[in-house]
Design an enzyme around this catalytic site. Structure first.
Site, short mmCIF file in Angstrom:
data_model
loop_
_atom_site.label_atom_id
_atom_site.label_comp_id
_atom_site.label_asym_id
_atom_site.label_seq_id
_atom_site.Cartn_x
_atom_site.Cartn_y
_atom_site.Cartn_z
N SER A 27 66.24 -41.75 34.63
CA SER A 27 67.10 -42.64 35.43
C SER A 27 66.71 -44.09 35.24
O SER A 27 67.35 -44.98 35.80
CB SER A 27 67.03 -42.27 36.91
OG SER A 27 65.69 -42.33 37.38
N ASN A 113 60.03 -39.65 46.74
CA ASN A 113 61.17 -39.42 47.62
C ASN A 113 61.28 -40.49 48.71
O ASN A 113 62.37 -41.01 48.97
CB ASN A 113 61.08 -38.03 48.26
CG ASN A 113 61.18 -36.92 47.21
OD1 ASN A 113 61.46 -37.21 46.04
ND2 ASN A 113 60.92 -35.69 47.60
N HIS A 159 108.47 -52.22 54.47
CA HIS A 159 109.10 -51.30 53.51
C HIS A 159 109.52 -52.03 52.23
O HIS A 159 110.43 -51.60 51.55
CB HIS A 159 110.33 -50.61 54.12
CG HIS A 159 110.08 -50.03 55.48
ND1 HIS A 159 109.67 -48.74 55.68
CD2 HIS A 159 110.16 -50.60 56.71
CE1 HIS A 159 109.51 -48.52 56.97
NE2 HIS A 159 109.79 -49.64 57.62
N SER A 286 101.27 -61.19 26.07
CA SER A 286 101.56 -59.96 25.36
C SER A 286 101.38 -60.17 23.87
O SER A 286 101.69 -61.23 23.36
CB SER A 286 103.00 -59.53 25.68
OG SER A 286 103.48 -58.67 24.66
N LYS A 292 105.84 -63.43 27.64
CA LYS A 292 105.16 -62.80 28.77
C LYS A 292 103.95 -63.59 29.28
O LYS A 292 103.20 -64.15 28.52
CB LYS A 292 104.66 -61.40 28.36
CG LYS A 292 105.75 -60.39 28.12
CD LYS A 292 106.57 -60.05 29.36
CE LYS A 292 105.76 -59.29 30.39
NZ LYS A 292 105.45 -57.94 29.98
N ASN A 294 101.27 -62.18 32.01
CA ASN A 294 101.02 -61.01 32.84
C ASN A 294 99.91 -61.26 33.86
O ASN A 294 98.90 -61.89 33.53
CB ASN A 294 100.64 -59.81 31.96
CG ASN A 294 101.76 -59.44 31.01
OD1 ASN A 294 102.94 -59.56 31.34
ND2 ASN A 294 101.40 -59.01 29.81
N GLU A 299 96.22 -56.96 38.43
CA GLU A 299 96.37 -55.54 38.10
C GLU A 299 95.01 -54.87 37.99
O GLU A 299 94.81 -53.73 38.45
CB GLU A 299 97.14 -55.39 36.79
CG GLU A 299 98.58 -55.87 36.91
CD GLU A 299 99.24 -55.97 35.55
OE1 GLU A 299 99.95 -55.03 35.19
OE2 GLU A 299 99.03 -56.96 34.83
N LYS A 334 72.66 -43.31 42.53
CA LYS A 334 72.52 -44.74 42.23
C LYS A 334 73.65 -45.31 41.36
O LYS A 334 74.16 -46.40 41.67
CB LYS A 334 71.14 -45.02 41.64
CG LYS A 334 70.08 -45.09 42.74
CD LYS A 334 68.67 -45.10 42.25
CE LYS A 334 68.19 -43.73 41.82
NZ LYS A 334 68.15 -42.73 42.93
N1 ARG Z 1 64.33 -40.92 40.11
C1 ARG Z 1 64.35 -40.12 41.29
C2 ARG Z 1 65.64 -40.34 42.05
O1 ARG Z 1 66.22 -41.36 41.89
C3 ARG Z 1 63.19 -40.49 42.16
C4 ARG Z 1 62.80 -39.40 43.07
C5 ARG Z 1 62.24 -38.29 42.28
N2 ARG Z 1 61.71 -37.29 43.12
C6 ARG Z 1 61.43 -36.07 42.66
N3 ARG Z 1 60.95 -35.23 43.49
N4 ARG Z 1 61.62 -35.73 41.39
O2 ARG Z 1 66.07 -39.52 42.81
#
Ligand code: ARG
Length: 466
Positions: A27, A113, A159, A286, A292, A294, A299, A334
């Site tokens: 991540s 966590n 309307h 366009s 045109k 636009n 949009e 995220k």
């Molecule tokens: N990268 C993880 C997330 O965003 C962090 C938490 C990871 N916790 C775990 N028990 N693997 O959720």
């Protein structure tokens, strides 16, 4: 010995993750933007560890120095991120460990966590302030156009049928109200984010004698009187994604508002309406049709609103079936949040840019608002003032409108003798109703589009946005 690439949890493993698993599960490509919040969290956490005696002051200082150095490298784009280390938390912790021996104690009484929950709450508190500034910028642009061209009258619609005349300023000020509610919503989200998760651990806290209130204070998770605010249930703390959903909701609702504004501008800028000229700088042409121009910015604003709703749906759907507490699914929380933030920020700047440089096309507005049918309701009010019950008045005016339509004569050009046949209460002065200025001036109640009321509205906004 931990195996290579097994980061911090490799002890019980005999094989490292497959390449595919590494790229699937990393991540850091998107959560690295939490780095400064992660560092702030680690500094507060280590300060607390020293405060309760789990590390020495010297160790804390070394950790702080190391984190500051890493923070600078990251800010300068010189930090080397490693996807094999999964996420922003492990990247920073590993880099620190290589430089500072005491870093091996940093993760004492902490889990990723509660760490990621903390990072995100810090992010939300910051992000809500950023969006608030952009909302204010968009409001200023609305106000500027309202002050420039606001006295121009246009038909208001229900309307999408011409309904009653309004000042452009009144129409634009409707969006000032919406954005103001949005601002309040984000300030509410920031308040809900203002509870410190650190200390919840993986899910069940810790046996070590930590001081959660100390950490909360150090990170600014405090109430108006400076008292620390810490989350009250460790399992809820690591499983809860309510603030994510609330933030995405607030973004989606801003999106709904700027999408409706965009739709108004798209209609107004069409040849059919011709009420507004949008700035060239926010329109495109366009590749085929040379004539045109636009309204692409508008949009796209409409399109982005859909995306913001999609992000909200992603979060709601992701959370709804998860057993307590943390599940790795939650890592997917995220991207939608960051996307909602980025897109909302950009969209609000585009709203401001598009409005700045837009000009009402006074002649076609005047032509449209000259439609006497817009004042049919005023004619019903006239009858009410002459003693006719409203329901009857409504019917009478309906008949007058029908007469105008069938005879092909504009409503305000019908002969008084003819309309009197429909109802005797339509006296000789019935025609005065169609004086647009007079009609506007009679709307004097709070929130109505009378010229004085609109002026007062704008003055209030000017003061508020000053
Ligand atoms: N990268 C993880 C997330 O965003 C962090 C938490 C990871 N916790 C775990 N028990 N693997 O959720």
């Amino acid at each position: 010995m931990a195996k290579q690439n097994q980061a911090t949890w490799g002890g019980r493993f005999s094989a490292g993750p497959a390449e595919l698993m590494l790229s699937f599960s990393e991540s850091v490509s998107f959560d690295r933007r939490l780095a400064q919040f992660d560092i702030a969290g680690s500094k507060a956490h280590s300060a607390m560890l020293a405060h309760v005696g789990l590390i020495t002051a010297k160790e804390r200082n070394a950790i702080h120095r190391g984190l500051d150095a890493i923070g600078k490298e990251i800010a300068a784009g010189k930090f080397e991120w490693n996807t094999a280390l999964e996420d922003v938390h492990m990247n920073i912790e590993q880099a620190l460990t290589q430089r500072v021996p005491a870093a091996a104690k940093l993760h004492t009484a902490r889990s990723r966590n509660d760490q990621v929950a903390t990072d995100m709450r810090l992010f939300f508190k910051w992000a809500c302030g950023e969006i608030d500034a952009r909302l204010e910028e968009a409001q200023r642009a609305l106000l500027a156009l309202a002050e420039l061209d606001g006295e121009v009258m246009i038909p208001g619609y229900t309307h999408l049928q011409r309904a009653q005349p309004v000042q452009v300023a009144h129409h634009l000020a409707a969006y000032l109200e919406m954005f103001e509610r949005d601002r309040a919503r984000f300030s509410g989200v920031a308040k809900h984010a203002n509870w410190c998760p650190l200390g919840a651990g993986a899910l069940a806290g810790t046996t070590l004698p930590i001081d959660r209130e100390f950490t909360a204070k150090a990170l600014g998770f405090v109430d108006e009187r400076g008292r620390p605010r810490v989350t009250q249930n460790s399992m809820d703390t690591v499983a809860d994604r309510d603030v994510f959903v609330e933030f995405a909701t607030a973004c989606a609702l801003v999106g709904t508002h700027f999408s409706r504004l965009a739709e108004d501008l798209i209609l107004w800028s069409s040849s059919e309406f011709k009420y507004i000229d949008l700035p060239d700088t926010f329109c495109t042409g366009s590749s085929l049709m040379p004539q045109k121009k636009n309204p692409d910015s508008c949009e796209l604003l409409r399109g982005k609103a859909a995306r913001l709703q999609g992000n909200l749906t992603t979060l709601l759907t992701m959370a709804k079936g998860l057993p307590l507490t943390y599940n790795r699914d939650l890592q997917e929380d995220k991207p939608p949040v960051f996307d909602s933030f980025d897109q909302t920020m950009m969209c609000l700047a585009v709203v401001a840019g598009t409005l700045t440089g837009a000009r009402m096309r006074r002649e076609s507005c005047a032509r449209a608002v000259a439609d006497p049918a817009l004042l049919a309701t005023d004619l019903a009010d006239y009858l009410v003032e002459n003693g006719v019950p409203f329901r009857e008045a409504h019917h009478v005016v309906g008949a007058v409108v029908k007469l105008a339509e069938t005879s092909g004569v504009p409503l305000d050009k019908l002969a008084t003798a003819d309309v009197q046949k429909i109802h005797p209460a339509l006296k000789a002065d019935w025609i005065d109703v169609f004086d647009l200025k007079r009609a506007a001036a009679r709307r004097i109640g709070t929130g109505m589009p009378g010229p004085k009321q609109v002026k007062r509205q704008l003055a209030r906004w000017r003061k508020h946005l000053a």
